[in-house]
Design a protein around this motif. Structure first.
Motif, PDB file in Angstrom:
ATOM      1  N   UNK A  88       8.740  41.165  50.744  1.00  0.00           N
ATOM      2  CA  UNK A  88       9.590  41.231  49.542  1.00  0.00           C
ATOM      3  C   UNK A  88      10.958  40.573  49.703  1.00  0.00           C
ATOM      4  N   UNK A  89      11.334  40.220  50.934  1.00  0.00           N
ATOM      5  CA  UNK A  89      12.641  39.604  51.148  1.00  0.00           C
ATOM      6  C   UNK A  89      12.767  38.250  50.455  1.00  0.00           C
ATOM      7  N   UNK A  90      11.638  37.634  50.133  1.00  0.00           N
ATOM      8  CA  UNK A  90      11.692  36.319  49.489  1.00  0.00           C
ATOM      9  C   UNK A  90      12.342  36.399  48.105  1.00  0.00           C
ATOM     10  N   UNK A  91      12.343  37.627  47.498  1.00  0.00           N
ATOM     11  CA  UNK A  91      12.943  37.779  46.174  1.00  0.00           C
ATOM     12  C   UNK A  91      14.439  37.520  46.197  1.00  0.00           C
ATOM     13  N   UNK A  92      15.056  37.648  47.389  1.00  0.00           N
ATOM     14  CA  UNK A  92      16.493  37.431  47.505  1.00  0.00           C
ATOM     15  C   UNK A  92      16.829  35.972  47.781  1.00  0.00           C
ATOM     16  N   UNK A 150       8.076  40.814  39.304  1.00  0.00           N
ATOM     17  CA  UNK A 150       9.224  40.471  38.486  1.00  0.00           C
ATOM     18  C   UNK A 150       8.820  39.635  37.280  1.00  0.00           C
ATOM     19  N   UNK A 151       7.893  38.711  37.490  1.00  0.00           N
ATOM     20  CA  UNK A 151       7.417  37.896  36.370  1.00  0.00           C
ATOM     21  C   UNK A 151       6.720  38.764  35.334  1.00  0.00           C
ATOM     22  N   UNK A 152       5.931  39.755  35.808  1.00  0.00           N
ATOM     23  CA  UNK A 152       5.231  40.650  34.895  1.00  0.00           C
ATOM     24  C   UNK A 152       6.233  41.481  34.091  1.00  0.00           C
ATOM     25  N   UNK A 153       7.258  42.002  34.793  1.00  0.00           N
ATOM     26  CA  UNK A 153       8.278  42.781  34.101  1.00  0.00           C
ATOM     27  C   UNK A 153       9.030  41.937  33.080  1.00  0.00           C
ATOM     28  N   UNK A 154       9.325  40.694  33.463  1.00  0.00           N
ATOM     29  CA  UNK A 154      10.026  39.808  32.534  1.00  0.00           C
ATOM     30  C   UNK A 154       9.196  39.543  31.286  1.00  0.00           C
ATOM     31  N   UNK A 155       7.884  39.369  31.470  1.00  0.00           N
ATOM     32  CA  UNK A 155       7.001  39.152  30.324  1.00  0.00           C
ATOM     33  C   UNK A 155       6.948  40.379  29.423  1.00  0.00           C
ATOM     34  N   UNK A 156       6.837  41.567  30.046  1.00  0.00           N
ATOM     35  CA  UNK A 156       6.807  42.802  29.264  1.00  0.00           C
ATOM     36  C   UNK A 156       8.109  43.000  28.490  1.00  0.00           C
TER      37      UNK A 156
END
Length: 287
Positions: free
Chosen positions: A65-69, A78-84
């Protein structure tokens, strides 16, 4: 031996020449530990260490998950949450638009800035025949009165029997001092009665407005089935709040003399359907 061979042999000798790295105690100069190495070992170790760093960094970017930073990378979650969130935002915009249209209609009801339309109770009766949900309950007194009238009509040959298909409660009982007049833009009936008399709901419904206004004092608006709206103005007080449900005949306020547009204790009562005013006396007997 050629010059080229001499240079190659000299380079090999330098590459394999052994060195010793000693770590000493600065105060006692005691030897703590030492390493034997040459240029080739240092070169090979540096390459291996660099490869290790590259592989470790790649693993972190690809599988943790460190790649998110890291700028430019985003996870699937994050993409799924952004779409929702985008879908929810679109839905909220639609809901806000509908609410704005609804509030605009309520504002027109309060100000009387609407177009008139010829409307009679026959249309509501036809709808009541096809849609039982629009039939509004009546009180026990009304039921007994209708039964008595039906018995009288049954034995009276001069009067044809008539069944009331759509009934509304009278909000108050009193004298109508100003009738419904669409030409004068008076989309209501003004009923004079005793001050602080109970104001009742004409049918089952939901309170969609219950506030004080400067012009008409305490105002309460109910939304009923079949897109029917009833408006009660100039109340002395309100007993219901916005969002509450009420039953037909339930007390929702008291008759008063509040607001600038009043000359005495009375109820200013309006009846609307599908955004158009309706003459209340076509459905309600105020006497």
């Amino acid at each position: 031996m050629t010059q080229k061979e001499k240079r190659a042999k000299k380079f090999k000798k330098k590459l394999l020449h052994k060195y010793r790295l000693v770590i000493l105690n600065e105060e006692t100069f005691e030897e703590r530990f030492s390493f034997k190495l040459n240029r080739l070992n240092v070169f090979v170790f540096s390459i291996l260490f660099a490869l290790f760093l590259i592989l470790t960094t790649t693993f972190i970017i690809a599988f943790t998950p460190l790649r998110e930073y890291i700028p430019g990378y985003s996870s699937t979650a994050l993409k799924k949450k952004a779409t929702q969130l985008a879908y929810k935002t679109d839905s909220l915009q639609k809901i806000l638009y509908v609410n704005e249209q609804y509030l605009t209609s309520i504002k027109k009801v309060l100000t009387g800035d609407v177009k008139t339309v010829n409307f009679n109770k026959d249309s509501l009766i036809e709808i009541a025949k096809t849609d039982p949900s629009v039939l509004i309950r009546t009180s026990r007194k009304d039921s007994l009165l209708r039964q008595a009238v039906a018995k009288e009509d049954k034995y009276n040959p001069l009067i044809a029997p008539k069944v009331q298909q759509y009934a509304l409660f009278a909000p108050v009982k009193g004298t109508i001092t100003e009738n419904y007049d669409s030409q004068a833009k008076h989309y209501a009936v003004d009923v004079v009665t005793i001050k602080d008399s109970p104001v009742k709901a004409v049918a089952d419904g939901t309170v969609i407005f219950a506030e004080w206004t400067v012009a008409t004092g305490y105002v309460i608006i109910l939304k009923h089935d079949n897109n029917l709206i009833s408006v009660y103005k100039h109340n002395a007080m309100l007993t219901k709040e916005q969002g509450e449900t009420v039953k037909a005949g339930e007390v929702i306020g008291t008759v008063g003399n509040t607001g600038e547009l009043t000359t005495g204790p009375h109820l200013h009562f309006e009846l609307w359907r599908d955004g158009f005013p309706v003459n209340p006396t076509s459905f309600i007997d105020f006497d």
